[in-house]
Design an enzyme around this catalytic site. Structure first.
Site, short mmCIF file in Angstrom:
data_model
loop_
_atom_site.label_atom_id
_atom_site.label_comp_id
_atom_site.label_asym_id
_atom_site.label_seq_id
_atom_site.Cartn_x
_atom_site.Cartn_y
_atom_site.Cartn_z
N GLU A 180 -3.41 -6.04 17.46
CA GLU A 180 -2.39 -7.12 16.45
C GLU A 180 -1.48 -7.47 17.25
OE1 GLU A 180 0.91 -4.53 13.64
OE2 GLU A 180 -0.50 -5.07 12.10
N HIS A 206 -24.90 9.32 21.84
CA HIS A 206 -26.15 9.62 20.43
C HIS A 206 -26.36 8.38 19.45
CE1 HIS A 206 -27.33 12.83 22.54
NE2 HIS A 206 -25.79 13.14 22.73
N GLU A 256 0.99 -1.24 0.31
CA GLU A 256 -0.10 0.24 -0.02
C GLU A 256 0.93 1.18 -0.32
OE1 GLU A 256 -0.60 -2.34 2.23
OE2 GLU A 256 -2.32 -2.74 2.63
O1 F6P Z 1 0.60 -5.24 7.84
C1 F6P Z 1 0.95 -5.17 9.48
C2 F6P Z 1 1.86 -4.81 9.74
O2 F6P Z 1 3.24 -5.60 9.48
C3 F6P Z 1 1.66 -3.69 10.33
O3 F6P Z 1 2.29 -4.06 11.77
C4 F6P Z 1 2.61 -2.31 10.31
O4 F6P Z 1 1.85 -1.61 11.44
C5 F6P Z 1 2.58 -1.79 9.42
O5 F6P Z 1 1.93 -3.03 8.10
C6 F6P Z 1 2.77 -1.10 8.36
O6 F6P Z 1 3.84 -1.69 8.03
P1 F6P Z 1 5.49 -0.78 7.44
O7 F6P Z 1 6.27 0.04 8.26
O8 F6P Z 1 7.08 -1.57 7.69
O9 F6P Z 1 5.02 -0.71 6.06
#
Ligand code: F6P
Length: 516
Positions: free
Chosen positions: A346, A377, A209
Site C-alpha cells: 500500500e 510442505h 466495512e
Molecule cells: O482503504 C485503505 C485504507 O484506507 C487503509 O489505508 C486503512 O488502513 C484502512 O483503509 C482502514 O481505514 P480506517 O482506519 O480509516 O477505517
C-alpha cells in the site's frame, strides 16, 4: 529538501553497467569461496535485530554504489525532513509522524516545532494505557472484539498473536475486519454482551466495512440484553465527532499525520495494550524507538533499514525479481506476511512519482508467505526448483517460550537448512533432483520474541519501506489506489437492489444479474 529520483542519477547507469558486467551472473557459492570475510561484511546488527545479508546476490562494489545512489537521491535529507515534521506526504499535505508515537516523553527527539504534538501523544497514550489497565482488571470483561480493517486491524492483530505468550490469561481477543457477515456472525456466536468490549477502530470512522460491522455489533448487543453501550463500546479514531454521534463515549484519538498502516503505535494499538499491559506496550514502543534512533543516526553503510531497502531496489530494478517471500519461523508471527503486505504494497505500490510523473521502472514487489515449517510442505518446491527466483526473508527467534524438548532445535535446523539449500543447491544430471541453487535469502534473527524485539522488527520494516519509496521518488504515505473500488462498490450496492445494469460493461452487468 532536494530529492532526486533514482533513475535520474548518474549512479543508476553505473549500476546498470555493474549488473550487465557481472551482477547478472553473480554466484553466491563462488563469492563465499573467494571471500572469507563475507559473512561479517554482509551482516548487520541493529537494535534487537541481527541480519545476515550475506546470502544475497550482491558484492562489495555493488553495495558501495547503492550507498552512493542513496546519497545522490537525497535519502538522508528526506529522512531528516520526516523527522523534522515537514509535510512529506505531499498529495495530502501531511507530515509523517508515526515515529513520534514511540518517542519517549522525556526525549528531545523531535524538533521544538513538534513539542505540541509530542505532548498530545503522551496525553492520549497515558489515558489509553490507564483504560487498558482498567479493562485488564475488570474480570467481567472476558472478550475484546476489535472491529477495524487494513491498518486498523492488521497491526494489532499481528502483534496480539505474536505476543501471545504475554497475553493476560482470561481475556480472549477477536478481530473482525471483513464486511462478509460470516466473520462477525462467527464471533457473535461465541460471546456474551455483558462480558464483551467492542473496540471500533477506524482512523476516519467512515470506512464502510467497519461502520457496517460496528452497527451490526451494536444492534446485536442491544437486542441480546446488552445494557450499556457506553461501557461496552470504545472508539479508536481521528474522527472523535463521528464516534460520539455513533453513541460511543470512550474515545481515544490520534492524528492525520499517522497513516493507517503505521498506526499500531497509536490508540489503534489498544487491543495490544489490553493484551500485554502498560509495561508491555511501553516496551513495544521502546523497541521501535531504538530502531528509529538507529535509522536516524547510523551511517548508511551500517544502517539496517537502508541496507535492506537497497537490496530490495537491486532485486526489483536490476534483477527484476517480482516478489519476496516472508518466512517467519515462529508460528506466533503467522500474520506478519499479511501485515507486511499492507505496509509495503500500500505504501510503495505506485506507478507515478510524488509529482505524478509516470515511472519507467518497477516499484513494490509482491510480498507473500507463510510460517515455516508449513511453507516447506507447500510452496517451497517452487522456491527451490521453480522457474522464478524469489528472494526469501527468513525471520527466526533464538529462544523459544515453551519447554517442549527438541522442537525448537528442529525448527532452527529447518530454517538454516532452507537458506542453505536455496544457496548451495544440488547437482543431478537426471534433472528432477537438480537444485540450481544461488537463490538469495536474508536472515533476520531475534534473540527472543518479546514486545521490545517485535517493536524493533516492525519499525525496521517501516523504515525500510521509507527508504525504497524515497529512492523511487514516490509518496509512500498516500493510498489513492484504494479509492476507485470504494466508489464503484457504492454504486453497485444500489444496483444490486434495483437490478439496473444500464451503462455497465457486459461482464459486470452479467455477473450482477446472476448475483441477484
Ligand atoms: O482503504 C485503505 C485504507 O484506507 C487503509 O489505508 C486503512 O488502513 C484502512 O483503509 C482502514 O481505514 P480506517 O482506519 O480509516 O477505517
Amino acid at each position: 529538501m532536494e530529492r532526486i529520483r533514482c533513475d535520474r542519477t548518474a549512479t543508476w547507469r553505473g549500476l546498470q553497467n555493474l549488473f550487465a558486467t557481472g551482477g547478472q551472473t553473480f554466484d553466491l557459492r563462488r563469492a563465499f569461496a573467494d571471500d572469507e570475510g563475507r559473512f561479517e561484511a554482509f551482516s548487520q546488527s541493529a537494535p534487537h535485530v541481527f541480519a545476515d545479508l550475506s546470502k544475497n546476490l550482491i558484492d562489495r562494489p555493488t553495495q558501495q554504489l547503492l550507498f552512493t545512489l542513496a546519497r545522490q537521491c537525497g535519502l538522508e535529507q528526506h529522512r531528516d525532513a520526516m523527522f523534522a515534521g515537514t509535510a512529506i506526504n505531499n498529495t495530502e499535505q501531511r507530515a509523517v509522524l508515526h515515529w513520534l508515537l514511540r518517542s519517549p516523553a522525556a526525549s528531545a527527539d523531535g524538533p521544538d516545532a513538534l513539542a505540541g504534538e509530542h505532548a498530545q501523544v503522551h496525553t492520549v497514550l497515558g489515558a489509553m494505557l490507564a483504560y487498558a489497565q482498567s479493562v485488564r482488571a475488570d474480570d467481567a470483561i472476558t472478550d475484546i472484539v476489535n472491529i477495524g480493517i487494513g491498518g486498523s486491524d492488521l497491526g494489532p492483530q499481528m502483534a496480539v498473536l505474536a505476543l501471545d505468550a504475554f497475553v493476560l490469561p482470561g481475556k480472549r481477543f477477536h478481530f473482525v475486519s471483513n464486511v462478509d457477515g460470516h466473520e462477525l456472525d462467527a464471533v457473535l456466536k461465541r460471546i456474551q454482551p455483558e462480558n464483551t468490549l467492542f473496540l471500533i477502530a477506524s482512523k476516519t470512522f467512515t470506512t464502510i466495512e467497519t461502520m457496517t460491522n460496528a452497527r451490526s455489533a451494536r444492534d446485536w448487543f442491544e437486542s441480546n440484553g446488552g445494557k450499556d453501550v457506553g461501557r461496552h463500546f470504545a472508539a479508536l479514531t481521528t474522527n472523535v465527532a463521528a464516534a460520539k454521534a455513533f453513541g460511543i463515549r470512550t474515545t481515544f484519538g490520534f492524528w492525520d499525520w499517522v497513516g493507517g498502516r503505521y498506526s499500531v503505535w497509536s490508540a489503534i494499538g489498544l487491543p495490544l495494550a489490553i493484551a500485554i499491559g502498560e509495561q508491555g506496550f511501553r516496551e513495544f514502543l521502546a523497541g521501535a524507538h531504538a530502531m528509529d534512533q538507529h535509522f536516524r543516526s547510523a551511517a548508511l553503510e551500517q544502517n539496517l533499514p537502508v541496507r535492506l531497502a537497497l537490496l530490495d531496489i537491486w532485486y526489483r530494478n536490476f534483477h527484476r525479481f517480482t516478489s519476496r517471500s516472508i518466512a517467519p519461523y515462529h508460528s506466533a508471527l503467522r500474520r506478519l506476511p499479511a501485515y507486511l503486505q499492507q505496509l509495503e504494497m500500500e505504501s510503495n505500490g505506485k506507478c507515478v512519482d510524488a509529482q505524478g510523473q509516470a515511472l519507467r521502472f518497477a516499484t513494490a514487489p509482491v510480498l507473500w508467505g507463510e510460517p515455516g515449517t508449513n511453507g516447506q510442505h507447500a510452496f517451497f518446491q517452487m522456491l527451490h526448483q521453480g522457474s522464478d527466483t524469489v528472494p526469501v526473508e527468513f525471520v527466526a527467534v533464538r529462544k523459544p517460550r515453551h519447554a517442549l524438548p527438541g522442537h525448537h532445535e528442529l525448527l532452527l535446523a529447518n530454517v538454516l537448512a532452507q537458506a542453505q539449500a536455496l544457496m548451495v543447491g544440488q547437482r543431478d544430471t537426471g534433472g528432477h533432483k537438480n537444485f540450481p541453487g544461488n537463490r538469495p535469502s536474508t536472515f533476520l534473527l531475534l534473540d527472543e520474541l518479546t514486545p521490545t524485539t517485535l517493536g524493533a522488527l516492525i519499525a525496521l520494516q517501516e523504515q525500510r519501506v521509507f527508504v525504497s519509496g524515497s529512492l523511487w521518488g514516490i509518496n509512500s504515505f498516500d493510498q489513492w489506489g484504494v479509492e476507485l473500488g470504494k466508489v464503484l462498490a457504492k454504486d453497485l450496492q444500489a444496483r444490486l437492489q434495483t437490478g439496473d445494469v444500464s451503462g455497465l460493461d457486459g461482464s459486470t452487468a452479467g455477473l450482477l444479474q446472476r448475483l441477484r
